[in-house]
Design an enzyme around this catalytic site. Structure first.
Site, PDB file in Angstrom:
ATOM      1  N   PHE A  37       0.968  -1.310   0.421  1.00 39.42           N
ATOM      2  CA  PHE A  37      -0.428   0.109   0.387  1.00 39.42           C
ATOM      3  C   PHE A  37       1.318   1.136   0.275  1.00 39.42           C
ATOM      4  O   PHE A  37       0.568   2.511  -1.014  1.00 39.42           O
ATOM      5  CB  PHE A  37      -1.111   0.133   1.473  1.00 39.42           C
ATOM      6  CG  PHE A  37      -2.187   0.946   1.395  1.00 39.42           C
ATOM      7  CD1 PHE A  37      -3.098   1.158   0.936  1.00 39.42           C
ATOM      8  CD2 PHE A  37      -1.532   2.106   1.420  1.00 39.42           C
ATOM      9  CE1 PHE A  37      -3.709   1.785   0.494  1.00 39.42           C
ATOM     10  CE2 PHE A  37      -2.749   3.182   2.019  1.00 39.42           C
ATOM     11  CZ  PHE A  37      -3.508   3.523   2.001  1.00 39.42           C
ATOM     12  N   ASP A  38       1.549   1.213   0.703  1.00 40.27           N
ATOM     13  CA  ASP A  38       2.845   2.856   0.826  1.00 40.27           C
ATOM     14  C   ASP A  38       3.462   2.733  -0.215  1.00 40.27           C
ATOM     15  O   ASP A  38       3.733   3.734  -0.646  1.00 40.27           O
ATOM     16  CB  ASP A  38       3.644   2.591   2.060  1.00 40.27           C
ATOM     17  CG  ASP A  38       3.631   2.311   3.416  1.00 40.27           C
ATOM     18  OD1 ASP A  38       1.928   2.908   3.383  1.00 40.27           O
ATOM     19  OD2 ASP A  38       4.176   1.699   4.570  1.00 40.27           O
ATOM     20  N   GLU A 113     -27.777   1.119  18.914  1.00 38.75           N
ATOM     21  CA  GLU A 113     -26.596   1.878  19.238  1.00 38.75           C
ATOM     22  C   GLU A 113     -25.792   1.965  20.773  1.00 38.75           C
ATOM     23  O   GLU A 113     -25.590   2.524  21.065  1.00 38.75           O
ATOM     24  CB  GLU A 113     -26.243   2.675  17.890  1.00 38.75           C
ATOM     25  CG  GLU A 113     -27.002   2.534  17.191  1.00 38.75           C
ATOM     26  CD  GLU A 113     -27.447   3.928  16.051  1.00 38.75           C
ATOM     27  OE1 GLU A 113     -26.510   4.777  16.740  1.00 38.75           O
ATOM     28  OE2 GLU A 113     -28.214   3.962  14.998  1.00 38.75           O
ATOM     29  N   LYS A 115     -23.264   4.955  22.794  1.00 40.81           N
ATOM     30  CA  LYS A 115     -22.588   6.337  22.320  1.00 40.81           C
ATOM     31  C   LYS A 115     -21.297   6.392  22.898  1.00 40.81           C
ATOM     32  O   LYS A 115     -21.135   6.141  23.541  1.00 40.81           O
ATOM     33  CB  LYS A 115     -23.569   6.898  23.686  1.00 40.81           C
ATOM     34  CG  LYS A 115     -24.252   8.174  23.667  1.00 40.81           C
ATOM     35  CD  LYS A 115     -24.551   8.638  24.625  1.00 40.81           C
ATOM     36  CE  LYS A 115     -24.640   9.902  24.253  1.00 40.81           C
ATOM     37  NZ  LYS A 115     -23.917  10.909  24.438  1.00 40.81           N
ATOM     38  N   ASP A 117     -17.876   8.374  22.448  1.00 43.33           N
ATOM     39  CA  ASP A 117     -17.289   9.255  23.555  1.00 43.33           C
ATOM     40  C   ASP A 117     -16.552  10.330  22.531  1.00 43.33           C
ATOM     41  O   ASP A 117     -15.177  10.250  22.667  1.00 43.33           O
ATOM     42  CB  ASP A 117     -16.835   8.958  24.752  1.00 43.33           C
ATOM     43  CG  ASP A 117     -17.322  10.241  25.692  1.00 43.33           C
ATOM     44  OD1 ASP A 117     -17.539  11.386  25.253  1.00 43.33           O
ATOM     45  OD2 ASP A 117     -17.085   9.841  26.535  1.00 43.33           O
ATOM     46  N   TYR A 225     -23.392   7.284  11.976  1.00 45.16           N
ATOM     47  CA  TYR A 225     -24.278   6.396  12.652  1.00 45.16           C
ATOM     48  C   TYR A 225     -25.462   7.530  12.179  1.00 45.16           C
ATOM     49  O   TYR A 225     -26.863   6.682  12.903  1.00 45.16           O
ATOM     50  CB  TYR A 225     -24.643   6.147  14.041  1.00 45.16           C
ATOM     51  CG  TYR A 225     -24.031   7.280  14.551  1.00 45.16           C
ATOM     52  CD1 TYR A 225     -24.343   9.013  14.766  1.00 45.16           C
ATOM     53  CD2 TYR A 225     -22.605   7.593  15.601  1.00 45.16           C
ATOM     54  CE1 TYR A 225     -24.270  10.241  15.330  1.00 45.16           C
ATOM     55  CE2 TYR A 225     -22.747   9.186  16.236  1.00 45.16           C
ATOM     56  CZ  TYR A 225     -23.280  10.111  16.072  1.00 45.16           C
ATOM     57  OH  TYR A 225     -22.587  10.631  17.211  1.00 45.16           O
ATOM     58  N   LYS A 316     -27.405   6.094  29.999  1.00 43.96           N
ATOM     59  CA  LYS A 316     -25.668   6.202  30.314  1.00 43.96           C
ATOM     60  C   LYS A 316     -25.360   5.747  31.221  1.00 43.96           C
ATOM     61  O   LYS A 316     -25.902   5.542  32.102  1.00 43.96           O
ATOM     62  CB  LYS A 316     -25.432   7.603  30.939  1.00 43.96           C
ATOM     63  CG  LYS A 316     -26.392   8.799  29.706  1.00 43.96           C
ATOM     64  CD  LYS A 316     -25.074  10.040  29.195  1.00 43.96           C
ATOM     65  CE  LYS A 316     -24.483  11.363  29.756  1.00 43.96           C
ATOM     66  NZ  LYS A 316     -23.339  11.224  28.750  1.00 43.96           N
ATOM     67  N   CYS A 410      14.987  17.237  42.902  1.00 40.36           N
ATOM     68  CA  CYS A 410      14.597  15.327  42.323  1.00 40.36           C
ATOM     69  C   CYS A 410      14.897  13.847  42.902  1.00 40.36           C
ATOM     70  O   CYS A 410      15.574  13.901  43.541  1.00 40.36           O
ATOM     71  CB  CYS A 410      15.933  15.248  40.812  1.00 40.36           C
ATOM     72  SG  CYS A 410      15.248  14.506  40.150  1.00 40.36           S
ATOM     73  N   CYS A 413      18.289  12.557  41.724  1.00 41.06           N
ATOM     74  CA  CYS A 413      19.668  13.071  41.398  1.00 41.06           C
ATOM     75  C   CYS A 413      19.598  14.755  42.879  1.00 41.06           C
ATOM     76  O   CYS A 413      20.524  14.982  42.957  1.00 41.06           O
ATOM     77  CB  CYS A 413      20.271  14.061  40.361  1.00 41.06           C
ATOM     78  SG  CYS A 413      19.333  15.223  39.701  1.00 41.06           S
ATOM     79  N   CYS A 428      13.809  18.582  36.408  1.00 40.58           N
ATOM     80  CA  CYS A 428      14.955  18.575  37.094  1.00 40.58           C
ATOM     81  C   CYS A 428      15.682  19.015  36.305  1.00 40.58           C
ATOM     82  O   CYS A 428      15.099  18.315  35.058  1.00 40.58           O
ATOM     83  CB  CYS A 428      15.815  17.346  37.353  1.00 40.58           C
ATOM     84  SG  CYS A 428      17.381  16.650  37.792  1.00 40.58           S
ATOM     85  N   CYS A 434      21.073  13.383  35.342  1.00 37.50           N
ATOM     86  CA  CYS A 434      20.798  12.357  36.332  1.00 37.50           C
ATOM     87  C   CYS A 434      20.002  11.551  35.376  1.00 37.50           C
ATOM     88  O   CYS A 434      20.028  11.730  34.644  1.00 37.50           O
ATOM     89  CB  CYS A 434      18.853  14.064  36.847  1.00 37.50           C
ATOM     90  SG  CYS A 434      17.661  13.377  37.247  1.00 37.50           S
TER      91      CYS A 434
HETATM   92  S1  IVH Z   1     -27.891  10.670  16.766  1.00 39.67           S
HETATM   93  C1  IVH Z   1     -30.906  13.586  16.943  1.00 39.67           C
HETATM   94  N1  IVH Z   1     -25.602   8.411  17.099  1.00 39.67           N
HETATM   95  O1  IVH Z   1     -24.152  11.912  21.223  1.00 39.67           O
HETATM   96  C2  IVH Z   1     -30.098  12.753  17.268  1.00 39.67           C
HETATM   97  N2  IVH Z   1     -25.343  10.149  18.696  1.00 39.67           N
HETATM   98  O2  IVH Z   1     -25.737  13.351  23.306  1.00 39.67           O
HETATM   99  C3  IVH Z   1     -28.614  12.640  16.724  1.00 39.67           C
HETATM  100  N3  IVH Z   1     -23.830  10.572  19.906  1.00 39.67           N
HETATM  101  O3  IVH Z   1     -24.506  14.942  19.433  1.00 39.67           O
HETATM  102  C4  IVH Z   1     -27.599  12.041  17.601  1.00 39.67           C
HETATM  103  N4  IVH Z   1     -23.155   8.260  19.556  1.00 39.67           N
HETATM  104  O4  IVH Z   1     -22.334  13.444  19.079  1.00 39.67           O
HETATM  105  C5  IVH Z   1     -26.207   9.662  17.685  1.00 39.67           C
HETATM  106  N5  IVH Z   1     -25.098   6.211  17.897  1.00 39.67           N
HETATM  107  C6  IVH Z   1     -25.297   7.323  18.023  1.00 39.67           C
HETATM  108  C7  IVH Z   1     -24.192   8.299  19.062  1.00 39.67           C
HETATM  109  C8  IVH Z   1     -24.415   9.514  19.365  1.00 39.67           C
HETATM  110  C9  IVH Z   1     -23.046   9.442  20.267  1.00 39.67           C
HETATM  111  C10 IVH Z   1     -23.650  11.534  20.133  1.00 39.67           C
HETATM  112  C11 IVH Z   1     -23.733  12.746  19.090  1.00 39.67           C
HETATM  113  C12 IVH Z   1     -24.740  14.029  20.163  1.00 39.67           C
HETATM  114  C13 IVH Z   1     -24.639  13.421  21.520  1.00 39.67           C
HETATM  115  C14 IVH Z   1     -26.107  14.060  22.276  1.00 39.67           C
END
Ligand code: IVH
Length: 672
Positions: A37-38, A113, A115, A117, A225, A316, A410, A413, A428, A434
């Site tokens: 690939f490279d 799905e 969530k 972060d 998503y 959550k 330190c 040392c 330090c 050191c």
């Molecule tokens: S759907 C209107 N799906 O959570 C619905 N959001 O608290 C739009 N996020 O701003 C969001 N995983 O950044 C959706 N599977 C997921 C998500 C997700 C993370 C985040 C997203 C959103 C925030 C809302």
């Protein structure tokens, strides 16, 4: 090669690279080796450099970034970017489901799905090409960070197949894997920079950087998503997301259990409970799950409040915390002399592992938490691989527990520590005496991204230092096999390997030698910039702070650090020894380059269609020219785009400097 042949070859390589990118990043099923690939990418890069008239901002080579954005333009979202309401318990989630069933009393199918972060992003495509990527911002308008998003490997620049609509938007999350985050932080600490607090901060911080080539070097990833178009092609969310995978997007794969349909609350809870138990096995951070009504018509009928849609909800997970005793604070000394305090804890079980140590970051953090040795403390596992101390259980504090005293000398040392104004970390200053700094610098020097000396590792470095064979990086080059043979545990073959590895490193290019020196704040990217700009070590050593900070993207702090490094006689002596040993201290002429602009000082002005300013700058340097900002009597050539200022033009005309447009420039550097 004839020009037409080159054009065909370029198109062919681009298509193949897009295909292999998809196989590798989206399907996780590579068909060729990384090396192949490279090689293909390299071939394309060379051709594009040779035939700049075929440049394309969506070429796979553009993933390396280069565009500098001074301020991100604000863009209004075509569809507002709402957030999600949160629930924290089974009861709250049941209440939510009851509420929507009351509004819409019919059978509803759900999609579960994770969530993610990270940082939310909305990306628009037109005729299969990425046109714009915008942050959430305030939900109504966000920042246009297209140049940065284009560097992310899992975000397609051009789409596959034919099924996609002419125009649509796709939303998702940009994040950093835990492994990528740990690697990034490790190199930051090694460079004397503050580590990022968690993967989310490092992802969103990275996305806001001005230099997209730095963004390209950071391990960002994506999950898309949410597909938005004026006239949807499918009747539901699940099918739309699956279709997006065919177009080249990385979506939460149902086969990996990252997305599933659920018919009722029990199935929803199967998903929630499964990931509550297994989330720490994921290579990235999540903070909960998201449950969405699948059918678009039902979504529409449920509608949204001002803040969040009614058809989706987040559940959550609780941050996992434990209480334990802070037995002692110990300190680590890095290769730049930076001191990091570490909490040594009474072992406690947390999120499936036994925790004995936690990071404390710096003395301010200890003061803020009002920590004292012997305290009962709360430990949390967030995004970090190393957990952190988040607070003290003051009720359990011993009545006369003495306030915490940060060390003044330190731990290795005994040299009195220093702390520069405005910096969080203590240092330090005994760089040359050191022990962990000495070994740390040599370990950095031999590491893979630096001199890549095969046959050696941290243990050999420690052994050699302990045995008095080496004191600094340059001493390596004066080692003989006979010096190594008397060492215990070192067979003849290993000794020969080390000697060969050291000899082979003499051909490592200047920019990596510069990185290997381990100057504070000089990471790989900065080293590259300095090497390209100054071209050789003499010029760099003689540069003033002002000259250093005139290099694009080199700030005052880096400039001072470089200047101070070369002022130290011991460092000068070591560099001289390395030069004598035959290391590379002159920048190589870049491939695909020429002498077309040799000796010319070139100014770029205005806006361009074919090239970005960063590309122009790179091309100027590649072809032997020097790029400067303002027109003076030294200017030899001006490449003018649209909107070159009239006063600049006047000045150029007064000085009799040649002005050319970008096409003329392309011809000037193009070779037949
Ligand atoms: S759907 C209107 N799906 O959570 C619905 N959001 O608290 C739009 N996020 O701003 C969001 N995983 O950044 C959706 N599977 C997921 C998500 C997700 C993370 C985040 C997203 C959103 C925030 C809302």
């Amino acid at each position: 090669m004839k020009t037409e042949q080159a054009q065909t070859k370029i198109a062919d390589l681009r298509q193949q690279l897009d295909h292999h990118n998809y196989q590798y990043y989206i399907l996780d099923a590579p068909e060729i080796s990384d090396r192949q690939f490279d090689e293909m990418l390299r071939e394309l890069q060379d051709l594009e450099a040779e035939y700049p008239q075929f440049a394309d901002p969506l070429s796979p080579t553009q993933r390396v970034g280069g565009d500098i954005t001074k301020e991100f333009p604000t863009v209004k979202h075509r569809y507002p970017m709402l957030s999600l309401s949160n629930t924290y318990s089974k009861e709250e989630l049941e209440d939510y489901l009851k509420r929507i069933e009351k509004r819409l009393p019919e059978k509803m199918e759900f999609v579960c799905e994770l969530k993610y972060d990270g940082a939310a992003i909305g990306i628009r495509y037109k005729n299969g090409q990425l046109v714009r990527a915008v942050t959430r911002g305030n939900g109504t308008e966000g920042d246009d960070i297209t140049a940065n998003v284009k560097t992310i490997n899992t975000v397609p620049l051009t789409l596959r197949g034919e099924g996609y609509p002419d125009e649509f938007e796709i939303r998702g999350e940009i994040f950093m894997t835990l492994e990528g985050f740990a690697r990034l932080n490790q190199s930051r600490v090694e460079e004397g920079l503050e580590p990022f607090a968690n993967p989310r901060n490092s992802a969103s911080g990275t996305l806001k950087m001005q230099d997209s080539s730095i963004v390209a070097s950071r391990p960002l990833d994506s999950f898309l998503y949410y597909v938005l178009m004026d006239e949807p092609q499918s009747s539901n969310h699940y099918d739309a997301v699956l279709a997006a995978r065919e177009w080249g997007f990385k979506i939460p794969a149902p086969e990996k259990g990252l997305m599933r349909k659920a018919q009722n609350i029990d199935e929803i809870f199967e998903f929630i409970n499964h990931w509550d138990a297994h989330r720490h096995e994921l290579p990235f951070e999540i903070d909960g799950v998201v449950i969405k009504v699948n059918n678009y018509q039902q979504q529409e009928r449920l509608g949204a409040t001002a803040k969040a849609p009614r058809w989706a909800i987040a559940y959550k997970y609780k941050a996992e915390a434990a209480e334990t005793i802070l037995e002692k604070v110990s300190y680590q000394v890095g290769r730049t002399g930076a001191i990091t305090p570490v909490a040594n804890l009474k072992p406690v079980s947390l999120a499936g592992t036994t925790v004995k140590r936690a990071s404390l970051h710096n003395s301010d953090q200890i003061e803020k938490l009002d920590l004292r040795e012997g305290d009962a403390v709360y430990v949390e596992k967030g995004g970090e691989i190393i957990p952190k101390v988040t607070g003290v259980n003051f009720e359990k504090r011993a009545p006369h527990a003495p306030p915490f005293q940060y060390i003044q000398n330190c731990p290795e040392c005994d040299t009195p520590l220093k702390r520069a104004e405005g910096e969080a970390l203590h240092y330090c200053p005994n760089a040359s005496g050191c022990p962990p700094q000495i070994t740390g610098r040599i370990e950095h020097f031999i590491s893979r991204k630096a001199m890549d000396i095969e046959g050696m590792g941290p243990e050999t470095v420690e052994l050699f230092v302990k045995e008095g064979l080496i004191q600094n990086q340059a001493d390596l080059y004066f080692l003989k096999k006979e010096d190594l043979l008397p060492l215990e545990r070192l067979a003849e073959k290993s000794a020969q390997n080390i000697i060969d590895g050291i000899a082979a490193s003499k051909s490592i290019p200047f920019e990596r030698v510069l990185f290997a020196l381990g100057i504070r704040y000089v990471g790989e990217t900065v080293a590259k910039k300095l090497a390209r700009h100054f071209e050789n070590i003499e010029a760099l050593q003689q540069a003033s702070i002002e000259e250093l900070s005139n290099v694009s993207e080199i700030g005052e702090r880096i400039a001072e650090s470089v200047y101070n490094y070369f002022k130290v006689p011991k460092n000068q002596a070591m560099v001289a020894q390395l030069q004598a040993a035959g290391l590379q201290f002159t920048a190589e002429k870049q491939e695909g380059g020429s002498d077309a602009l040799a000796g010319l000082t070139v100014v770029i002005s205005g806006k361009f269609e074919q090239f970005s300013r960063a590309e122009l700058k790179e091309l100027i340097e590649k072809h032997g020219g020097k790029n400067t900002g303002s027109v003076s009597k030294n200017t030899g050539l001006i490449v003018a785009g649209e909107g070159m200022g009239p006063s600049k033009r006047q000045k150029a005309e007064d000085l009799g400097v040649q002005i050319i447009n970008e096409q003329e420039f392309a011809q000037m550097i193009a070779s037949e």
